[in-house]
Enzyme design. Structure first.
Site, PDB file in Angstrom:
ATOM      1  N   TYR A 165       0.837  -1.203   0.000  1.00 41.14           N
ATOM      2  CA  TYR A 165       0.000   0.000   0.000  1.00 41.14           C
ATOM      3  C   TYR A 165       0.874   1.256   0.000  1.00 41.14           C
ATOM      4  CZ  TYR A 165      -3.777   3.197   1.408  1.00 41.14           C
ATOM      5  OH  TYR A 165      -4.684   4.232   1.466  1.00 41.14           O
ATOM      6  N   LYS A 169       1.112   4.104  -2.958  1.00 47.72           N
ATOM      7  CA  LYS A 169       0.710   5.502  -2.739  1.00 47.72           C
ATOM      8  C   LYS A 169       1.884   6.462  -2.965  1.00 47.72           C
ATOM      9  CE  LYS A 169      -3.660   4.720  -1.876  1.00 47.72           C
ATOM     10  NZ  LYS A 169      -4.708   5.176  -2.796  1.00 47.72           N
TER      11      LYS A 169
END
Ligand code: NAD
Length: 260
Positions: A165, A169
């Site tokens: 994640y 990002k």
């Protein structure tokens, strides 16, 4: 073209055509509602069609104009279909909000399976790349476009147990800066917003480590989780005429979590 671009830049939100991915739930739903309430015509996309249709019903109940479509952002054929449908219906695409995202498993790096890594990167990064790539020609042709991608505070700092994640990002922030540099002279801005914890199904995951959220909030300046509408307000500003000089930016909206 130059004249059209300058008059386009003075237009507000009313009449704009916006695509919002991941708009069946949470932040994306709030963004779609917020844009529609300002008079934008909103394409509500999600792999959860029932949720997308619920978002549209709520928008229509409030007098807005919107349409729902099933779309998995990892599938370029579905993205092409969604872009074509929006252009056939309304003849333009002014705003793209890349919101669809998944958190992935909470695992240490040595425990992440290759397919888990790929899935998180496919949705959060490749989906953003594909959708952005596919709307650029229509935006460029009109000399106007606003692209906002929902990154995360975890696009600015690391976080244990969230490597895929966090990597995805950070990557969308770098990608967005490059889009901003390539397309700025064609009237297109591209920015990322970086929320901390937001009151959505993803933000309050039940399987998170006990006390995790409480410990993060204790370190923040504003010791509460955000409402989805607070993120939507920032997105609304970034797509407004007042934000025409903001591009390539990544804006933290995290109650000060990354300030310390
Ligand atoms: N909630 C938070 O605390 C928080 C914090 C920082 C960033 N974000 C980011 O905000 C965005 C929205 O998150 P949320 O909290 O509203 O989560 P959410 O789970 O409520 O909504 C995410 C939506 O994305 C959709 N989606 C997932 N994969 C998809 C795919 N392949 N194709 C199309 N749609 C897909 C889901 O069906 C869902 O409707 C995400 O990108 C997330 O990473 C959330």
């Amino acid at each position: 073209m130059a004249q059209q671009a300058s008059s386009d830049n003075r237009e507000g939100i009313r009449g704009r055509v916006a695509i919002v991915t991941g708009a069946a739930s949470g932040i994306g739903r709030s963004i779609a509602q917020c844009l529609a309430s300002e008079g934008a015509r909103v394409v509500v996309l999600d792999r959860n069609l029932r949720g997308a249709e619920r978002t549209v019903s709520e928008i229509e109940r409030d007098g807005g104009e919107s349409v729902a479509q099933f779309c998995d952002v990892t599938r370029s054929t579905m993205i092409d279909a969604a872009v074509s449908a929006a252009l056939a219906r309304w003849g333009r695409i002014d705003i793209l909000v890349n919101d669809a995202g998944i958190a992935g498993p909470m695992l240490r790096v040595d425990a992440i399976a290759e397919h888990q890594w790929d899935h998180v990167l496919d949705v959060n990064l490749k989906g953003t790349f594909l959708f952005t790539q596919r709307v650029l020609p229509a935006m460029s042709e009109r000399g106007f476009g606003r692209i906002v991608t929902i990154a995360s505070a975890h696009g600015l700092v690391g976080a244990p147990l969230s490597a895929a994640y966090v990597a995805s990002k950070h990557a969308v922030i770098g990608f967005t800066k490059t889009v901003a540099l390539e397309w700025g002279t064609r009237g297109i801005t591209a920015n990322t917003v970086c929320p901390g914890y937001v009151d959505t199904p993803m933000g309050v995951q039940p399987d998170r480590i006990p006390d995790h959220l409480e410990r993060v909030l204790a370190r923040s300046a504003i010791k509460r989780i955000a409402e989805p509408s607070e993120i939507a307000s920032l997105v609304l500003f970034l797509v407004s005429p007042a934000a025409g000089y903001i591009t390539g930016a990544s804006i933290a909206i995290d109650g000060g979590i990354t300030a310390g």
